[in-house]
Structures are given as structure tokens and as C-alpha cells.
Design an enzyme around this catalytic site. Structure first.
Site, mmCIF file in Angstrom:
data_model
loop_
_atom_site.group_PDB
_atom_site.id
_atom_site.type_symbol
_atom_site.label_atom_id
_atom_site.label_comp_id
_atom_site.label_asym_id
_atom_site.label_seq_id
_atom_site.Cartn_x
_atom_site.Cartn_y
_atom_site.Cartn_z
ATOM 1 N N TYR A 24 0.836 -1.202 0.000
ATOM 2 C CA TYR A 24 0.000 0.000 0.000
ATOM 3 C C TYR A 24 0.874 1.256 0.000
ATOM 4 O O TYR A 24 0.666 2.169 -0.803
ATOM 5 C CB TYR A 24 -0.944 -0.008 1.213
ATOM 6 C CG TYR A 24 -1.755 1.257 1.343
ATOM 7 C CD1 TYR A 24 -2.832 1.491 0.493
ATOM 8 C CD2 TYR A 24 -1.438 2.225 2.287
ATOM 9 C CE1 TYR A 24 -3.579 2.659 0.587
ATOM 10 C CE2 TYR A 24 -2.175 3.389 2.391
ATOM 11 C CZ TYR A 24 -3.245 3.603 1.538
ATOM 12 O OH TYR A 24 -3.962 4.762 1.617
ATOM 13 N N GLU A 46 -11.781 5.255 4.858
ATOM 14 C CA GLU A 46 -11.255 6.274 5.786
ATOM 15 C C GLU A 46 -12.259 6.554 6.898
ATOM 16 O O GLU A 46 -11.878 6.759 8.045
ATOM 17 C CB GLU A 46 -10.904 7.574 5.063
ATOM 18 C CG GLU A 46 -9.645 7.516 4.231
ATOM 19 C CD GLU A 46 -8.349 7.404 5.022
ATOM 20 O OE1 GLU A 46 -8.353 7.522 6.267
ATOM 21 O OE2 GLU A 46 -7.311 7.196 4.379
ATOM 22 N N TRP A 54 -4.993 2.927 10.284
ATOM 23 C CA TRP A 54 -5.201 2.586 8.888
ATOM 24 C C TRP A 54 -4.774 1.144 8.623
ATOM 25 O O TRP A 54 -5.385 0.434 7.832
ATOM 26 C CB TRP A 54 -4.453 3.551 7.959
ATOM 27 C CG TRP A 54 -4.640 3.165 6.528
ATOM 28 C CD1 TRP A 54 -3.702 2.657 5.683
ATOM 29 C CD2 TRP A 54 -5.858 3.204 5.776
ATOM 30 N NE1 TRP A 54 -4.258 2.387 4.459
ATOM 31 C CE2 TRP A 54 -5.584 2.716 4.496
ATOM 32 C CE3 TRP A 54 -7.150 3.606 6.073
ATOM 33 C CZ2 TRP A 54 -6.553 2.608 3.493
ATOM 34 C CZ3 TRP A 54 -8.121 3.498 5.085
ATOM 35 C CH2 TRP A 54 -7.815 3.013 3.812
#
Length: 187
Positions: A24, A46, A54
């Protein structure tokens, strides 16, 4: 290649023991995104991340994609209480009823913005600069403040300035790679 990945310096938050996180960081985070379907997915994720890490959300992204029907906008808009209950019992995702309901209502606002602006990307481009902003220290900005306020005014939930700033970082409005990261491009 694996040896190179170990030697490369990355942002401090990119857990070197998590291949998903490394991928990522290296291939997605901070890259410009203009596709509305991808923007919807990242915005929903989000919002689920609010109050969590995250990495936690990223580790669950595939389960989210499956549970949320590939983040297909029109399918999400048709979700009812039965689907909400199903999502609440789906292992592998964050089972927070308020966030699940927000994902549905936020998708409705997202669609309204698309209809008003032609696309969600066009809406964002009216509020964000064309070139990336290089800033690796901020967690909010005047841009995220304004976008958050507008989205909340339109009825979105879990879109505070910090969440929106993280969203803007993920889609390349902000290039927030740290100075010692191999992807840093700041001045």
C-alpha cells in the site's frame, strides 16, 4: 526484490512486517486517484478508520470489498436494515453500526455530489490544488477543514478534518512521504 524491500527506507508508519502495508505504501498511498469508484471506496474506508489505525482497516480491505459488494455505489444505496444486520454479523470487517449506516448515507451524499458536479473527482478538483502539496507533518489543513465542513453540511458523517486530510493524502492531494522515505519528493 525482497532483499531490496528490506533495505529501502520508508515512512515510519509503514510496518515492515506487514506485506499489505508495504505494498500500500509503495504503490498506492499518495498516488493521484481520479476514478470515482476508487474515491468512494477510499472515502468509505477512511470513515471506518476514524478512531482506529489505517493498518487495521487495510488488513480488512478485502473483507470490506466483499461485504460491501465491491463498493458499488448503487448497490450500497439499496442497502436496508436486513443488509445492515448482515454487515453487523460479517466477520473480517469493522462491525460498527453507526459507521455502517454512515457508509450508506455518505454514499447517497457522494451520488448527489456526482450529480451536481459531474463527478466526485470534479468536485474535489474545485476545492483542491492541481499539483500535490508536499507536507509530511500535518494531520489537518485549511483544505481538509473546508472539505470536511462542506461534506458535513451536506450530511456526511465520520468526515472530520483529520479523516479528510488522511483521505486527501491517500489520493495524492498531499504528498506526505517523510524526508527519509525513498518516495519523498518534497522541497
Amino acid at each position: 526484490m525482497e532483499e531490496r524491500q528490506k533495505q529501502v527506507k520508508r515512512c515510519f508508519w509503514a510496518n515492515p512486517k506487514n506485506p499489505l502495508y508495504i505494498k500500500y505504501h509503495d504503490e498506492e498511498w499518495g498516488q493521484p486517484v481520479h476514478d470515482d469508484a476508487k474515491l468512494l471506496e477510499l472515502l468509505i474506508l477512511e470513515c471506518f478508520q476514524a478512531g482506529l489505525s489505517w493498518e487495521c482497516v487495510l488488513n480488512k480491505r478485502e473483507a470490506f470489498r466483499e461485504a460491501f459488494d465491491g463498493f458499488d455505489r448503487d448497490t450500497i444505496l439499496a442497502y436496508d436494515e436486513k443488509k445492515i444486520d448482515e454487515l453487523m454479523s460479517t466477520s473480517g470487517i469493522i462491525r460498527n453500526r453507526a459507521k455502517i449506516k454512515a457508509a450508506i448515507s455518505n454514499t447517497s451524499v457522494f451520488k448527489s455530489i456526482q450529480e451536481e458536479s459531474g463527478s466526485f473527482d470534479a468536485y474535489l478538483s474545485g476545492l483542491c490544488p492541481k499539483e500535490p502539496i508536499f507536507d509530511h507533518t500535518s494531520t489537518t489543513s485549511t483544505i481538509s477543514d473546508a472539505l470536511s465542513a462542506d461534506l458535513r453540511k451536506r450530511g456526511m458523517k465520520f468526515v472530520g478534518s483529520t479523516t479528510i486530510h488522511a483521505f486527501l493524502q491517500s489520493i495524492g492531494v498531499f504528498n506526505s512521504h517523510a524526508p527519509d522515505c525513498y518516495l519523498y519528493q518534497g522541497k
